[in-house]
Design an enzyme around this catalytic site. Structure first.
Site, PDB file in Angstrom:
ATOM      1  NE  ARG A  36      73.706   2.448  67.790  1.00 36.16           N
ATOM      2  CZ  ARG A  36      72.764   3.291  68.213  1.00 36.16           C
ATOM      3  NH1 ARG A  36      72.143   4.083  67.338  1.00 36.16           N
ATOM      4  NH2 ARG A  36      72.437   3.364  69.483  1.00 36.16           N
ATOM      5  CG  HIS A  82      72.596  -6.480  68.622  1.00 34.46           C
ATOM      6  ND1 HIS A  82      73.762  -5.769  68.699  1.00 34.46           N
ATOM      7  CD2 HIS A  82      71.815  -5.815  67.747  1.00 34.46           C
ATOM      8  CE1 HIS A  82      73.693  -4.719  67.899  1.00 34.46           C
ATOM      9  NE2 HIS A  82      72.522  -4.722  67.299  1.00 34.46           N
ATOM     10  CE1 TYR A 126      56.381 -16.758  54.736  1.00 37.94           C
ATOM     11  CE2 TYR A 126      57.020 -14.461  54.520  1.00 37.94           C
ATOM     12  CZ  TYR A 126      56.041 -15.428  54.734  1.00 37.94           C
ATOM     13  OH  TYR A 126      54.751 -15.039  54.933  1.00 37.94           O
TER      14      TYR A 126
END
Length: 464
Positions: A36, A82, A126
Site C-alpha cells: 500500500r 483495486h 465531471y
C-alpha cells in the site's frame, strides 16, 4: 452442565493475547508496507498507481484517443484490480495529473483537477482523463512478457507485479507515503539529468556519489524555486536521509509608487493561498513590519504574488523577514525508503533506505532484465514466423503438386497429413499452407515471402 455447553467449551481455543496481538499487528504492518504505502524501487509506483495506469491502458484510454470520464476509469480499476475505496483511486489518479505535484504528469486531465491553492478537484463524474505520453512509455513492451503478471484480488484477471518502465520514475517523479513504523519522502528530479546519471552508471558501475552528482546535481521540483545550499542534498544522496532547504524565487521591483517584492516561484508543497493569508495575518498582528499590501496576481502568464513595501521600509530587510517567518523558505526532509526485490525471488520485497547510487543500480538491473525478456520474446516470435515462412516457401516452389494433394484430399485434416508426409513438414506449417489464400500465389507475393524470410533471418541474428 448440559451437552451444548460442553461442545462450546471444546470449540474455544485459548490463545495468549500478547502473542496474538504481536503476530496480527506484524501481518497488518507488512501488508501496509508492501502492498500500500511504499513505492517499488524499480518503477517508483505503489500498487494503486500501477493499477490505474494498467487499467487505463486496458480501456484503450491512450494519449492519441479522446478523453474518458474519470468515473469510468475509477470504476474499472476498482472492479478489476483495486478492491478499496473509490476516493483512494480517484485521489491517486488526480495527483498523477497535477503539474505542481508531479515533475512529469502521467495522466492528462481535462476539467478541474484542483489547484496549487489547495482547491480540491471536481467530482470524478465531471472530470476526464487519458494517459499522457510519459504514462504510456512506462508501459512500453508490457505485452512482450517483460514483467511477471500476477493474479488480481479474485484470481479472474492478471495484473503486472511491476511496470517495465524505461523511465527511472522513482527519482524522476519522487513519492511519499506513511506506512507502519516507517515513512518515505523522495524528491522529484529532472529526467535528462537522471538519464545521464544512469548512462554514467552503466559505463562505470564503480562510479561514486560525487561522480553521479556531476550529472544529477540536485532535485528539480515542479514548482520551481531555488535550492539553498547543497549540504542537505549531498547528505540525502549519500545516506538516503537529508534536509533540503528551498527558497521562493523573489525579485524586488521599484517604480514611482515605491518598492514591491514579486514572487513567481514558491517552494514545493507550499499552498499559495495559505501562504498569502499567513503573510496578511503577520502584518495584521504587527509581527511583520514594512508591508502595506499583499496581492495574488497569478494568471495565465504564471504565478505572481506581489508584496507592496511601505516607503519608509527597506525591501531587502522585508524579504529576509519573509524568508525567516513564512513558507517562502521551507525545507524538504528526504527519507528515501523504497521496496527492494530479493535477488533470488523478485516477488519478495522488503523496505530499504537507499542512497542515490542504489536507486539507479536497482533501476538499471530491472531494465537489464526487461530487455533480456523482451528480446527472448521477440526471438521466439521471429523463429515461429520464420518456421511458417519456410513451409510457405516450400509450398510456393512446388505449387502444382501442393494444389493436386489438397484437391485429392477429402478433408482439410487429410490434406495436412498428406502435405506433411510428402514435404516433411510439421502440423503448424501444413496448416499455414492449407489456410493460404489464392492471392499469395501471385509472383509478387512469392517474392515478398522470400524477402520477408531474409529480413527475419537478419533480425534473428541481431536479436541473438
Amino acid at each position: 452442565m448440559d451437552e451444548n455447553q460442553t461442545i462450546d467449551q471444546d470449540r474455544i481455543m485459548k490463545v495468549n493475547i500478547e502473542e496474538e496481538m504481536k503476530s496480527s499487528y506484524i501481518d497488518y504492518s507488512m501488508s501496509v508496507i508492501v502492498a500500500r504505502a511504499l513505492p517499488d524501487v524499480r518503477d517508483g509506483f505503489k500498487p494503486v498507481h500501477r493499477r490505474i495506469l494498467y487499467g487505463m491502458l486496458g480501456l484503450g484510454n491512450t494519449s492519441d484517443k479522446p478523453y474518458k470520464k474519470c468515473a469510468r476509469v475509477v470504476g474499472d480499476v476498482l472492479g478489476k484490480y483495486h478492491p478499496h475505496g473509490d476516493i483512494s483511486v480517484y485521489g491517486a489518479l488526480v495527483r498523477m495529473g497535477q503539474e505542481w505535484n508531479m515533475r512529469y504528469k502521467l495522466v492528462d486531465g481535462q476539467g478541474n483537477f484542483g489547484s496549487v491553492d489547495g482547491d480540491s478537484p471536481a467530482a470524478m463524474r465531471y472530470t476526464e482523463c487519458r494517459l499522457s505520453k510519459m504514462g504510456e512509455h512506462i508501459m512500453d513492451d508490457i505485452d512482450k512478457d517483460t514483467v511477471d503478471m500476477v493474479n488480481n484480488f479474485d484470481d479472474t484477471l492478471k495484473e503486472p507485479a511491476v511496470m517495465p518502465t524505461m523511465i527511472p520514475n522513482l527519482l524522476v517523479n519522487g513519492g511519499n507515503g506513511i506506512a507502519v513504523g516507517m515513512a518515505t519522502n523522495i524528491p522529484t528530479h529532472n529526467l535528462g539529468e537522471v538519464i545521464d546519471g544512469c548512462c554514467a552508471y552503466i559505463d562505470n558501475p564503480d562510479i561514486d556519489i560525487e561522480g553521479l552528482m556531476s550529472y544529477i546535481p540536485a532535485p528539480d521540483f515542479p514548482t520551481g524555486a531555488y535550492i539553498y545550499g547543497l549540504d542537505g542534498v549531498r547528505s540525502a544522496y549519500e545516506t538516503g536521509r537529508g534536509r533540503i532547504i528551498m527558497r521562493a524565487k523573489a525579485e524586488i521591483e521599484s517604480d514611482d509608487h515605491g518598492d514591491r517584492i514579486v514572487v513567481d516561484e514558491i517552494p514545493y508543497g507550499v499552498n499559495k493561498q495559505q501562504l498569502i493569508e499567513y503573510i496578511a495575518e503577520l502584518v495584521k498582528e504587527g509581527k511583520l513590519e514594512g508591508v502595506s499590501n499583499v496581492n495574488d496576481e497569478t494568471g495565465r502568464q504564471g504565478m505572481r504574488i506581489v508584496v507592496d513595501v511601505k516607503r519608509d521600509a527597506n525591501a531587502k530587510v522585508v524579504l529576509n523577514k519573509l524568508f525567516k517567518m513564512t513558507a517562502l523558505q521551507s525545507s524538504f526532509s528526504v527519507n528515501c525508503i523504497a521496496l527492494v526485490p530479493n535477488k533470488n525471488d523478485h516477488s519478495l520485497l522488503r523496505p530499504k533506505l537507499l542512497n542515490l547510487k542504489e536507486c539507479i543500480g536497482y533501476f538499471i538491473d530491472h531494465r537489464h532484465e526487461v530487455t533480456i525478456r523482451r528480446t527472448q520474446f521477440d526471438l521466439k516470435k521471429a523463429h515461429e514466423r520464420a518456421h511458417i515462412l519456410k513451409g510457405l516457401i516450400i509450398a510456393c516452389d512446388n505449387i502444382d503438386e501442393v494444389v493436386h494433394i489438397i484437391r485429392a484430399s477429402k478433408t482439410p485434416a487429410e490434406a495436412q497429413a498428406n502435405l506433411e508426409k510428402r514435404f516433411n513438414l510439421d502440423n503448424i506449417q501444413s496448416k499455414a499452407i492449407v489456410d493460404m489464400r489464392l492471392s499469395q500465389l501471385t509472383g509478387l507475393r512469392m517474392e515478398q515471402l522470400h524477402a520477408e524470410y531474409e529480413e527475419l533471418m537478419k533480425r534473428i541474428e541481431y536479436l541473438q
